[in-house]
Design a protein around this motif. Structure first.
Motif, PDB file in Angstrom:
ATOM      1  N   GLU A  39      -0.096  15.597  -3.114  1.00 35.14           N
ATOM      2  CA  GLU A  39       0.007  16.976  -3.598  1.00 35.14           C
ATOM      3  C   GLU A  39      -0.699  17.964  -2.668  1.00 35.14           C
ATOM      4  O   GLU A  39      -0.243  19.088  -2.491  1.00 35.14           O
ATOM      5  N   SER A  65       7.472  15.381   2.970  1.00 37.90           N
ATOM      6  CA  SER A  65       8.159  14.118   2.670  1.00 37.90           C
ATOM      7  C   SER A  65       8.722  13.502   3.944  1.00 37.90           C
ATOM      8  O   SER A  65       8.642  12.279   4.141  1.00 37.90           O
ATOM      9  N   THR A 115       6.301   6.239  -1.634  1.00 37.80           N
ATOM     10  CA  THR A 115       7.222   6.106  -2.765  1.00 37.80           C
ATOM     11  C   THR A 115       7.812   7.460  -3.136  1.00 37.80           C
ATOM     12  O   THR A 115       9.025   7.602  -3.287  1.00 37.80           O
ATOM     13  N   VAL A 116       6.976   8.473  -3.264  1.00 32.79           N
ATOM     14  CA  VAL A 116       7.443   9.821  -3.611  1.00 32.79           C
ATOM     15  C   VAL A 116       8.321  10.382  -2.496  1.00 32.79           C
ATOM     16  O   VAL A 116       9.407  10.914  -2.749  1.00 32.79           O
ATOM     17  N   MET A 171       3.645   3.063  -7.553  1.00 32.50           N
ATOM     18  CA  MET A 171       3.257   3.743  -8.787  1.00 32.50           C
ATOM     19  C   MET A 171       1.849   3.367  -9.227  1.00 32.50           C
ATOM     20  O   MET A 171       1.332   3.889 -10.213  1.00 32.50           O
TER      21      MET A 171
END
Length: 193
Positions: A39, A65, A115-116, A171
């Motif tokens: 974030e 990303s 992952t994100v 996760m």
């Protein structure tokens, strides 16, 4: 000595100086991730830490990303070796799955960020996601002595297992080391059938 991957980018082939800039940016991205999390990561903050102008950083990376996906691609291509041809099929598959799972082990927040990032819809991320998938499929196909263009059901199943395992680890449900061993155990179960 640089690898062929260090001389390429999602967007273009890199000169030596450009490759060094991209390497500084990807190294800085991991530092920022560990300090600020996904974030808090921005291309600007990475550029600042790497000593690169933000405009220059954006010529290489369209988004955070994209930057994180590039870090993963570089680590994966350097960290997952060709399967040992002297080992059994099961041992070769285990080698590939372990190495894939351990690429981000011990890297702080990188695994969750990957992952994100890989689930993003940016075209540059999609390009890397495809490249990553093809790379892992080829390594597994080599381990199985399978055809990556016409995969066996076993190869398809192994791809589903590693993808699910890495998302599970990303996760935070288990460590990448634990995921590695669970992937190997699942592969052995499949290969015994």
């Amino acid at each position: 000595m640089s690898s062929p991957v260090s001389q390429e980018s999602t967007r273009r082939r890199l000169t030596r100086q450009q490759a060094e800039t991209v390497a500084r940016l990807t190294d800085a991205a991991v530092e920022v991730l560990n300090a600020e999390g996904f974030e808090g990561l921005t291309v600007r903050s990475v550029a600042k830490l790497a000593g690169v102008a933000p405009a220059t950083a954006y010529t290489y990376f369209s988004s955070k990303s994209h930057l994180v996906a590039e870090v993963f691609w570089r680590r994966l291509s350097a960290g997952v070796s060709q399967p040992d041809p002297t080992a059994s099929k099961a041992e070769r598959v285990a080698q590939v799955l372990r190495e894939v799972a351990l690429v981000v082990a011990g890297e702080g927040q990188l695994g969750g960020a990957v992952t994100v990032a890989l689930l993003g819809t940016y075209p540059d991320v999609e390009h890397l996601r495809i490249r990553i998938g093809v790379f892992i499929r080829r390594r597994l196909a080599e381990a199985l002595e399978d055809d990556p263009e016409n995969p066996s059901p076993l190869l398809d199943a192994l791809e589903m297992i590693y993808a699910g395992g890495l998302v599970h680890a990303g996760m935070g449900h288990m460590t990448y080391e634990e995921t590695s061993e669970r992937l190997v155990a699942a592969a052995h179960l499949l290969m015994e059938k």
